[in-house]
Design an enzyme around this catalytic site. Structure first.
Site, PDB file in Angstrom:
ATOM      1  N   HIS A  82     -54.400 117.601  -4.523  1.00 39.29           N
ATOM      2  CA  HIS A  82     -54.535 117.272  -6.095  1.00 39.29           C
ATOM      3  C   HIS A  82     -56.298 117.198  -5.288  1.00 39.29           C
ATOM      4  CE1 HIS A  82     -53.580 117.916 -10.328  1.00 39.29           C
ATOM      5  NE2 HIS A  82     -54.829 117.822 -10.445  1.00 39.29           N
ATOM      6  N   GLU A  93     -53.011 121.285  -5.822  1.00 39.03           N
ATOM      7  CA  GLU A  93     -52.220 121.006  -7.360  1.00 39.03           C
ATOM      8  C   GLU A  93     -53.826 121.244  -8.044  1.00 39.03           C
ATOM      9  OE1 GLU A  93     -49.327 118.427  -7.780  1.00 39.03           O
ATOM     10  OE2 GLU A  93     -50.718 117.094  -8.017  1.00 39.03           O
ATOM     11  N   HIS A 138     -44.175 113.790 -10.870  1.00 36.12           N
ATOM     12  CA  HIS A 138     -44.802 112.766 -11.906  1.00 36.12           C
ATOM     13  C   HIS A 138     -44.108 111.346 -12.056  1.00 36.12           C
ATOM     14  CE1 HIS A 138     -48.414 110.376 -13.215  1.00 36.12           C
ATOM     15  NE2 HIS A 138     -48.782 111.911 -13.286  1.00 36.12           N
TER      16      HIS A 138
HETATM   17  N1  PXP Z   1     -47.118 116.428  -9.691  1.00 41.22           N
HETATM   18  C1  PXP Z   1     -48.450 116.680 -10.592  1.00 41.22           C
HETATM   19  C2  PXP Z   1     -49.077 117.997 -10.643  1.00 41.22           C
HETATM   20  C3  PXP Z   1     -49.254 115.571 -10.383  1.00 41.22           C
HETATM   21  O1  PXP Z   1     -50.313 115.610 -11.261  1.00 41.22           O
HETATM   22  C4  PXP Z   1     -48.850 114.253  -9.727  1.00 41.22           C
HETATM   23  C5  PXP Z   1     -50.299 113.111 -10.056  1.00 41.22           C
HETATM   24  O2  PXP Z   1     -51.169 113.706  -8.914  1.00 41.22           O
HETATM   25  C6  PXP Z   1     -47.718 114.298  -9.154  1.00 41.22           C
HETATM   26  C7  PXP Z   1     -46.984 115.814  -9.581  1.00 41.22           C
HETATM   27  C8  PXP Z   1     -47.394 113.219  -8.217  1.00 41.22           C
HETATM   28  O3  PXP Z   1     -46.819 112.300  -9.217  1.00 41.22           O
HETATM   29  P1  PXP Z   1     -46.807 110.626  -8.982  1.00 41.22           P
HETATM   30  O4  PXP Z   1     -48.445 110.171  -7.583  1.00 41.22           O
HETATM   31  O5  PXP Z   1     -46.534 109.562  -9.686  1.00 41.22           O
HETATM   32  O6  PXP Z   1     -45.205 109.631  -8.209  1.00 41.22           O
END
Ligand code: PXP
Length: 239
Positions: free
Chosen positions: A43, A70, A190
């Site tokens: 990301h 992402e 997330h």
């Molecule tokens: N999905 C997206 C779109 C995200 O922005 C993130 C965090 O960058 C995640 C998944 C992963 O989240 P976590 O780091 O809480 O596992």
């Protein structure tokens, strides 16, 4: 089986703290795949405080599992994705200064913007996914964006899990059923963790992929990366 994509942003954050190349992001991505993860997620954010734009291009040749990029679709992000040609791009509506993604798309008010961006990626043969909450109107409208998938924003599920997991999962089941009915494939991510992942995977029909960063990298401090990845995959084994 639901695929595990490991978000490696946090590894880059540790590296960036000292300015050198420790830990080595490329080695970590290779190891994560060799330990059994089915995908690598990055990301890149505009301030490059986590994964940098150059990292994305350096990672491209060594990612032999599913590569998922992402981020918010600025011009710079779109150009990077078109150059790197990942398997999947996940569009996230996070403002540049956000600590982490904290909301899904409003697909009603951003419809023509999303259609335009998704059109560019689809034309380049890159699968698209959009980050979205469980609001049914947003999901219904997501079809019109022409996205291939949605990624369910699971923070509210994770936050409610300890108190009442049945109540926490209910809107996600409803959202997933609707998405499936209208032909959208489903990812999720997330705040998923060893505590809440198994239940989510069992309860959400048609789940294709989860992307997990923060909790997984924290667990790896205690368990090591290899064992951690195995543990996360174990949670995804049985529907
Ligand atoms: N999905 C997206 C779109 C995200 O922005 C993130 C965090 O960058 C995640 C998944 C992963 O989240 P976590 O780091 O809480 O596992």
């Amino acid at each position: 089986m639901t695929k595990l994509s490991v978000n490696i942003n946090k590894i880059a954050t540790v590296r960036n703290a000292r300015g050198g190349n420790m830990p080595d992001l490329i080695k970590a991505a290779k190891d994560i795949q060799n330990f059994g993860a089915e995908g690598i997620t990055v990301h890149p954010r505009p301030d490059e405080r986590h994964v940098r734009y150059k990292d994305v291009l350096d990672l491209r040749p060594i990612v032999y599992t599913e590569f998922n990029i992402e981020g918010y679709p600025t011009k710079k992000f779109i150009d990077l994705v078109l150059k790197a040609k990942p398997n999947q791009v996940t569009l996230v509506p996070d403002p540049p200064e956000a600590i982490t993604s904290n909301a899904g798309w409003d697909t009603v008010n951003n419809l023509s913007f999303l259609q335009d961006v998704i059109g560019q990626f689809s034309e380049a043969g890159i699968r698209t996914s959009i980050f979205i909450d469980t609001n049914l109107e947003n999901i219904q409208n997501a079809v019109k964006t022409n996205t291939d998938r949605i990624e369910l924003y699971t923070e509210p599920y994770a936050a409610g899990y300890a108190k009442n997991k049945e109540a926490a999962i209910a809107p996600f089941i409803e959202a997933a059923n609707l998405a499936n009915k209208i032909g959208l494939k489903i990812n999720a991510g997330h705040d998923l963790s060893l505590e809440n992942l198994k239940f989510f995977n069992e309860k959400i029909p048609f789940l294709k992929e989860v992307s997990i960063g923060h909790a997984l990298i924290c667990d790896a401090l205690y368990l090591g990366l290899e064992k951690t990845i195995q543990e996360y995959k174990n949670q995804l084994l049985k529907k």
